[in-house]
Design a protein around this motif. Structure first.
Motif, PDB file in Angstrom:
ATOM      1  N   GLY A  39      19.489  37.785  39.834  1.00  0.00           N
ATOM      2  CA  GLY A  39      19.056  36.854  40.353  1.00  0.00           C
ATOM      3  C   GLY A  39      18.836  36.514  41.812  1.00  0.00           C
ATOM      4  N   MET A  40      19.297  35.593  42.459  1.00  0.00           N
ATOM      5  CA  MET A  40      18.828  35.257  43.947  1.00  0.00           C
ATOM      6  C   MET A  40      19.756  36.311  44.837  1.00  0.00           C
ATOM      7  N   VAL A  41      19.686  37.338  44.613  1.00  0.00           N
ATOM      8  CA  VAL A  41      20.045  38.375  45.576  1.00  0.00           C
ATOM      9  C   VAL A  41      19.100  39.339  46.446  1.00  0.00           C
ATOM     10  N   PHE A  63      39.800  43.065  45.281  1.00  0.00           N
ATOM     11  CA  PHE A  63      38.997  43.226  46.463  1.00  0.00           C
ATOM     12  C   PHE A  63      38.688  41.565  46.491  1.00  0.00           C
ATOM     13  N   GLU A  64      38.156  41.025  47.581  1.00  0.00           N
ATOM     14  CA  GLU A  64      37.438  39.544  47.595  1.00  0.00           C
ATOM     15  C   GLU A  64      36.214  39.762  46.895  1.00  0.00           C
ATOM     16  N   LEU A  65      35.884  38.669  46.173  1.00  0.00           N
ATOM     17  CA  LEU A  65      34.662  38.691  45.332  1.00  0.00           C
ATOM     18  C   LEU A  65      33.618  38.554  46.556  1.00  0.00           C
ATOM     19  N   ALA A  66      33.826  37.788  47.434  1.00  0.00           N
ATOM     20  CA  ALA A  66      32.842  37.709  48.598  1.00  0.00           C
ATOM     21  C   ALA A  66      32.400  38.997  49.180  1.00  0.00           C
ATOM     22  N   ASP A  67      33.268  39.986  49.296  1.00  0.00           N
ATOM     23  CA  ASP A  67      32.894  41.186  50.065  1.00  0.00           C
ATOM     24  C   ASP A  67      32.280  42.152  49.236  1.00  0.00           C
ATOM     25  N   MET A  68      32.349  41.797  47.785  1.00  0.00           N
ATOM     26  CA  MET A  68      31.425  42.690  46.904  1.00  0.00           C
ATOM     27  C   MET A  68      30.180  42.163  46.818  1.00  0.00           C
ATOM     28  N   LEU A  69      30.067  40.663  46.566  1.00  0.00           N
ATOM     29  CA  LEU A  69      28.687  40.086  46.674  1.00  0.00           C
ATOM     30  C   LEU A  69      27.747  40.319  47.969  1.00  0.00           C
ATOM     31  N   ALA A  70      28.673  40.691  48.930  1.00  0.00           N
ATOM     32  CA  ALA A  70      27.825  41.089  50.315  1.00  0.00           C
ATOM     33  C   ALA A  70      26.949  42.427  50.402  1.00  0.00           C
ATOM     34  N   TYR A 121      25.118  28.950  42.105  1.00  0.00           N
ATOM     35  CA  TYR A 121      26.267  29.163  41.387  1.00  0.00           C
ATOM     36  C   TYR A 121      26.290  30.788  40.791  1.00  0.00           C
ATOM     37  N   LEU A 122      27.387  30.938  40.261  1.00  0.00           N
ATOM     38  CA  LEU A 122      27.439  32.436  39.820  1.00  0.00           C
ATOM     39  C   LEU A 122      27.589  32.436  38.324  1.00  0.00           C
ATOM     40  N   ALA A 123      26.992  33.221  37.693  1.00  0.00           N
ATOM     41  CA  ALA A 123      27.144  33.588  36.216  1.00  0.00           C
ATOM     42  C   ALA A 123      27.634  34.767  35.776  1.00  0.00           C
ATOM     43  N   PHE A 124      28.945  34.810  35.122  1.00  0.00           N
ATOM     44  CA  PHE A 124      29.305  35.952  35.044  1.00  0.00           C
ATOM     45  C   PHE A 124      29.439  36.326  33.504  1.00  0.00           C
ATOM     46  N   GLU A 125      29.471  37.687  33.002  1.00  0.00           N
ATOM     47  CA  GLU A 125      29.245  38.006  31.442  1.00  0.00           C
ATOM     48  C   GLU A 125      30.377  39.190  31.195  1.00  0.00           C
ATOM     49  N   THR A 126      31.122  39.051  30.099  1.00  0.00           N
ATOM     50  CA  THR A 126      31.985  39.979  29.756  1.00  0.00           C
ATOM     51  C   THR A 126      31.160  41.167  28.919  1.00  0.00           C
ATOM     52  N   ILE A 135      37.125  35.538  34.054  1.00  0.00           N
ATOM     53  CA  ILE A 135      36.567  36.442  33.106  1.00  0.00           C
ATOM     54  C   ILE A 135      37.117  37.858  33.286  1.00  0.00           C
ATOM     55  N   LYS A 136      37.200  38.563  32.190  1.00  0.00           N
ATOM     56  CA  LYS A 136      37.520  39.952  31.892  1.00  0.00           C
ATOM     57  C   LYS A 136      36.424  40.858  31.799  1.00  0.00           C
ATOM     58  N   SER A 137      36.599  42.032  32.206  1.00  0.00           N
ATOM     59  CA  SER A 137      35.592  43.116  32.000  1.00  0.00           C
ATOM     60  C   SER A 137      34.210  43.038  32.096  1.00  0.00           C
ATOM     61  N   ILE A 138      34.013  42.625  33.241  1.00  0.00           N
ATOM     62  CA  ILE A 138      32.526  41.989  33.855  1.00  0.00           C
ATOM     63  C   ILE A 138      31.442  43.055  33.926  1.00  0.00           C
ATOM     64  N   VAL A 139      30.329  42.811  33.148  1.00  0.00           N
ATOM     65  CA  VAL A 139      29.192  43.760  33.098  1.00  0.00           C
ATOM     66  C   VAL A 139      27.962  43.223  34.036  1.00  0.00           C
ATOM     67  N   LYS A 140      27.998  41.707  34.048  1.00  0.00           N
ATOM     68  CA  LYS A 140      26.832  41.273  34.802  1.00  0.00           C
ATOM     69  C   LYS A 140      27.306  39.902  35.474  1.00  0.00           C
ATOM     70  N   ILE A 141      26.695  39.689  36.628  1.00  0.00           N
ATOM     71  CA  ILE A 141      26.950  38.764  37.642  1.00  0.00           C
ATOM     72  C   ILE A 141      25.476  38.108  37.958  1.00  0.00           C
ATOM     73  N   SER A 142      25.212  36.872  37.664  1.00  0.00           N
ATOM     74  CA  SER A 142      23.852  36.542  38.246  1.00  0.00           C
ATOM     75  C   SER A 142      23.929  35.375  39.047  1.00  0.00           C
ATOM     76  N   LEU A 143      23.029  35.455  40.405  1.00  0.00           N
ATOM     77  CA  LEU A 143      23.204  34.362  41.352  1.00  0.00           C
ATOM     78  C   LEU A 143      22.187  33.269  40.976  1.00  0.00           C
ATOM     79  N   VAL A 144      22.377  32.181  40.575  1.00  0.00           N
ATOM     80  CA  VAL A 144      21.420  31.006  40.108  1.00  0.00           C
ATOM     81  C   VAL A 144      21.659  29.996  40.738  1.00  0.00           C
ATOM     82  N   GLU A 145      20.550  28.940  40.556  1.00  0.00           N
ATOM     83  CA  GLU A 145      20.567  27.802  41.099  1.00  0.00           C
ATOM     84  C   GLU A 145      21.125  26.607  40.441  1.00  0.00           C
TER      85      GLU A 145
END
Lengths: 302, 202
Positions: free
Chosen positions: A92-94, A133-140, A150-155, A220-230
């Motif tokens: 997404g928007m990264v 870890f803080e999510l913000a640090d990972m997203l950076a 927004y962020l969309a997460f997927e298990t 949400i658990k066991s995350i495999v996907k994070i999408s940055l969306v509008e």
């Protein structure tokens, strides 16, 4: 940047186990300044008398519908979860979309222990000492772009390893979402362990979200996907029953849920005769997060 | 086979059921007190009591169809099954009231009024009260034909009990659906006319 938030709880509050003694010495050495700061009388949400649940409680009473709907099902069935070669696809928007391995995600970040309240929408609660870890640090690492709101997460979905997925109890993959400011909040973390041990499968191994001021199903658990969306992404329980589960799902004792009065909760681990306890606004993190929702009608945006 | 079973059962007095009745409850309470039922013993106890009550209600409802279709005669035990099932519903309710809700009356009344699955479970419980009170020979004599009519309340009560579970479960869960299916099947069996051959045997 780590340690933007610190517990008033000290590690002495955590049930002692030999395994942390080592870690404790290391961490104490690394972060003496940070810990001293937290002892300086900062008023924090987590009350001083809070004591984490036992590792046994935390790992034997779970909701992870991919492994069954019973509270004991995840502990019984999650051993089959395959967590090898784990990666999270960030898109997404990264600036740098792609697959991030666990090593990529944690490289250069300081692991912290955070003792948080955990409040399930089913009106029970626990105190969990998370590591992560803080999510913000990972997203950076992926470089979040301006327009992402927004962020969309997927298990993960592993039908061969997940009896609940085969039975289609609810639609899978499980999806969740956060607003960008919620995701960037220092309280929001990506947890990789509990009690200094690697995240147990039934708790969402190897990496899961923890948003302590929201009902547990948001984490949400066991995350495999994070999408940055509008736009606000769809979320599983909201799709199933929008009247009962809102996108925000902030812990709020005043907004009653059609199934459970949210005014009080049962603290797990109190035994047969423990009394219910009052539920706190934003699960006790009001001071930290209330500002995120300034001007919003929380009765409508439940 | 059925005949031998009927002969054996004839020798077994119905009051033995009342003697055995408290055992499951005592066992679950003991499990809860010792931590054997997991980290949340209150919900576990509440659930065990409720599920057992529903099982007993279903067995009670199965007495007539069993006699009609297989010749097995459990009629003598039906009152005891019914009374015991009521006590399990009562224990389930009391566990919710005292242990689960800690007697927080405001929230309890709110739950009964506002949460449909609690409302219907509560109505099912209330419907069973007059049946439990009139489960004695004196009431049967006194009420006559009205007794039979009154005790038909068990049908809506068990349906509400089954629905109570289906509704409180998040998503579509297998177990409560199976119970609901069993209840509907048994009620349907009652509506099918008696098979002629069996009628002669019985």
């Amino acid at each position: 940047m780590a340690f933007r938030w610190s517990n008033t709880l000290t590690r002495a509050d955590v049930t002692p186990e030999p395994i942390w003694l080592n870690r404790r010495q290391i961490i104490a050495g690394l972060t003496a300044a940070g810990v001293a700061g937290s002892l300086g009388g900062q008023a924090h949400a987590a009350g001083e008398d809070l004591e984490p649940n036992s590792f046994e409680d935390i790992t034997s009473y779970n909701n992870y519908y991919e492994f069954g709907t019973g509270k004991g099902d995840p502990a019984a069935n999650a051993a089959a979860l395959d967590t090898s070669n784990w990666s999270i696809e960030i898109d997404g928007m990264v600036d740098k979309p792609g697959r991030y391995t666990m090593a990529d995600l944690t490289e250069g970040l300081t692991e912290e222990e955070r003792i948080y309240r955990f409040r399930c929408v089913e009106a029970w609660s626990m105190i969990v000492p998370w590591n992560g870890f803080e999510l913000a640090d990972m997203l950076a690492k992926a470089g979040v772009q301006e327009g992402a709101r927004y962020l969309a997460f997927e298990t993960v979905v592993q039908p061969e390893n997940m009896p609940g997925v085969r039975r289609k109890v609810i639609p899978f993959p499980y999806v969740e979402g956060l607003r960008i400011d919620e995701a960037m909040h220092p309280l929001t973390m990506m947890a990789t362990g509990i009690y200094g041990k690697p995240m147990p499968n039934q708790n969402g191994a190897p990496i899961r979200l923890v948003v302590p001021w929201k009902y547990g199903f948001k984490s949400i658990k066991s995350i495999v996907k994070i999408s940055l969306v509008e736009d606000e992404p769809p979320t599983t329980w909201n799709m199933l029953n929008a009247r009962e589960y809102g996108f925000y799902s902030n812990v709020n004792p005043e907004v009653s849920h059609p199934r459970w009065s949210q005014a009080s909760e049962r603290a797990i681990g109190g035994g047969l005769f423990a009394k219910r306890q009052e539920t706190l606004m934003f699960n006790g993190y009001e001071k930290e997060v209330a500002a995120l929702y300034d001007g919003m009608d929380l009765t409508k945006n439940y | 086979m059925i005949d031998t079973l009927n002969t054996t059962l004839r020798k077994l007095p119905a009051w033995t059921l009342y003697l055995l009745a408290p055992l499951p409850a005592a066992f679950w309470l003991w499990q809860g007190a010792t931590g054997a039922s997991g980290p949340e013993p209150i919900k576990a106890l509440e659930h065990s009591l409720g599920e057992f009550a529903l099982q007993l209600l279903i067995v009670g409802l199965a007495v007539t169809p069993l006699r009609k279709w297989t010749g097995l005669n459990l009629l003598k035990f039906r009152r005891a099954i019914g009374v015991v099932s009521f006590f399990y519903v009562l224990l389930h309710f009391l566990t919710w009231l005292v242990l689960d809700m800690s007697l927080l009356w405001g929230q309890i009344l709110g739950d009964i009024v506002k949460r449909p699955y609690i409302t219907i479970g509560f109505i099912g419980f209330v419907l069973l009260i007059p049946l439990a009170i009139t489960s004695n020979n004196a009431s049967v004599r006194k009420l006559g034909a009205r007794w039979r009519k009154l005790h038909k309340l068990v049908y809506p009560a068990v349906l509400l009990g089954g629905l109570h579970w289906v509704w409180l479960a998040k998503g579509w869960q297998v177990e409560p659906m199976l119970y609901m299916g069993a209840i509907l099947a048994i009620l349907a069996l009652r509506m099918i006319p008696k098979p002629r051959k069996r009628a002669i045997v019985a």
